[in-house]
Design an enzyme around this catalytic site. Structure first.
Site, short mmCIF file in Angstrom:
data_model
loop_
_atom_site.label_atom_id
_atom_site.label_comp_id
_atom_site.label_asym_id
_atom_site.label_seq_id
_atom_site.Cartn_x
_atom_site.Cartn_y
_atom_site.Cartn_z
N LYS A 17 60.16 45.12 7.12
CA LYS A 17 60.60 44.00 7.52
C LYS A 17 61.19 42.78 6.34
CE LYS A 17 57.16 43.37 10.95
NZ LYS A 17 56.36 43.04 11.23
N TYR A 76 61.44 45.12 20.41
CA TYR A 76 60.45 43.67 20.85
C TYR A 76 60.43 43.78 22.33
CZ TYR A 76 59.01 43.54 16.14
OH TYR A 76 59.21 44.13 14.51
N ASN A 128 54.81 40.28 7.63
CA ASN A 128 53.51 40.71 7.67
C ASN A 128 54.13 42.45 7.03
OD1 ASN A 128 54.29 42.22 9.94
ND2 ASN A 128 52.85 41.64 10.84
N HIS A 157 56.75 47.14 9.54
CA HIS A 157 56.21 47.77 11.46
C HIS A 157 55.63 49.12 11.52
CE1 HIS A 157 57.06 48.45 15.77
NE2 HIS A 157 57.59 49.26 14.94
N GLU A 202 61.48 54.12 19.84
CA GLU A 202 61.83 53.41 18.63
C GLU A 202 62.88 54.16 17.73
OE1 GLU A 202 57.81 51.87 16.81
OE2 GLU A 202 57.96 49.84 18.54
P1 RTP Z 1 53.96 45.53 14.32
O1 RTP Z 1 54.74 46.04 15.43
O2 RTP Z 1 54.81 44.88 13.38
O3 RTP Z 1 53.92 47.47 13.63
O4 RTP Z 1 53.00 45.11 13.92
P2 RTP Z 1 51.68 45.52 15.28
O5 RTP Z 1 51.80 46.30 15.85
O6 RTP Z 1 50.05 45.26 14.31
O7 RTP Z 1 51.60 43.58 15.79
P3 RTP Z 1 52.02 43.83 16.71
O8 RTP Z 1 50.84 42.99 17.86
O9 RTP Z 1 53.05 44.30 18.45
O10 RTP Z 1 52.94 42.48 17.27
C1 RTP Z 1 54.45 42.43 16.40
C2 RTP Z 1 54.16 41.76 15.61
O11 RTP Z 1 54.95 40.16 16.12
C3 RTP Z 1 54.71 39.31 14.81
N1 RTP Z 1 53.56 38.90 15.12
N2 RTP Z 1 52.85 37.66 15.01
N3 RTP Z 1 52.16 34.88 15.62
C4 RTP Z 1 51.66 35.41 16.19
O12 RTP Z 1 50.51 35.25 15.79
C5 RTP Z 1 52.07 37.03 15.88
N4 RTP Z 1 51.25 38.18 16.05
C6 RTP Z 1 52.03 38.69 16.00
C7 RTP Z 1 54.04 39.85 13.29
O13 RTP Z 1 55.32 40.77 12.83
C8 RTP Z 1 53.56 41.33 14.54
O14 RTP Z 1 54.02 42.64 13.72
MG MG Z 2 53.00 46.34 17.12
#
Ligand code: RTP
Ligand code: MG
Length: 139
Positions: free
Chosen positions: A9, A49, A113, A116, A127
């Site tokens: 990222k 997304y 973070n 991804h 994806e």
């Molecule tokens: P990713 O999709 O990026 O691999 O991460 P993930 O599955 O661990 O998290 P996900 O729930 O799919 O959320 C996608 C991305 O959105 C951002 N995020 N921001 N501000 C917030 O509360 C929040 N929650 C999620 C993060 O960049 C997350 O990786």
């Molecule tokens: Mg995710």
């Protein structure tokens, strides 16, 4: 052999962490089957997304992933690559991420973070095809 999709990222690219993250990926036995740098448009980030479009963080996330700077897009291959890559990434919020994970070591906060990873075979297929054509992926 399974494929997953990964992004380094903008926060990590900006801090010159591409090499360190690729080193972690390769040393865990993943093969990099495809890789390119890109600057996402807002429309690309929104499409990527789309599953999160009703979430409160959707606008911030898609703005960050586009206007936040260039990213590195990757296709990774390994047995159980989807689960294995999510384990190596660590929890979404770096505060909850286990020691030894990429997010524990490098992430700034829950949004910035650093990486991804796809969360299911269906999403990995979507994806990968969202960003790569078949001829760009070399096993
Ligand atoms: P990713 O999709 O990026 O691999 O991460 P993930 O599955 O661990 O998290 P996900 O729930 O799919 O959320 C996608 C991305 O959105 C951002 N995020 N921001 N501000 C917030 O509360 C929040 N929650 C999620 C993060 O960049 C997350 O990786
Ligand atoms: Mg995710």
């Amino acid at each position: 052999m399974e494929r997953t999709f990964a992004i380094i990222k903008p926060d990590a690219v900006e801090r010159n962490l591409i090499g360190k993250i690729l080193e972690r990926i390769e040393s865990k036995g993943f093969r990099i089957a495809a890789m390119k740098r890109a600057r996402l448009t807002l429309e690309q980030a929104e499409g990527f997304y789309h599953v999160h479009k009703e979430r409160p963080f959707f606008k911030d996330l898609t703005t960050y992933m586009s206007a936040g700077g260039p990213v590195v897009l990757l296709v990774l291959e390994k047995d159980n690559a989807i689960t294995g890559w999510r384990e190596l990434m660590g929890a979404t919020n770096p505060k909850d991420a286990a020691d030894g994970t990429i997010r524990k070591e490098f992430a700034v906060d829950i949004e910035k973070n650093s990486v991804h990873g796809s969360d299911s075979p269906e999403n990995a297929a979507f994806e990968i095809s969202y960003f790569f054509s078949q001829t760009e992926i070399l096993s």
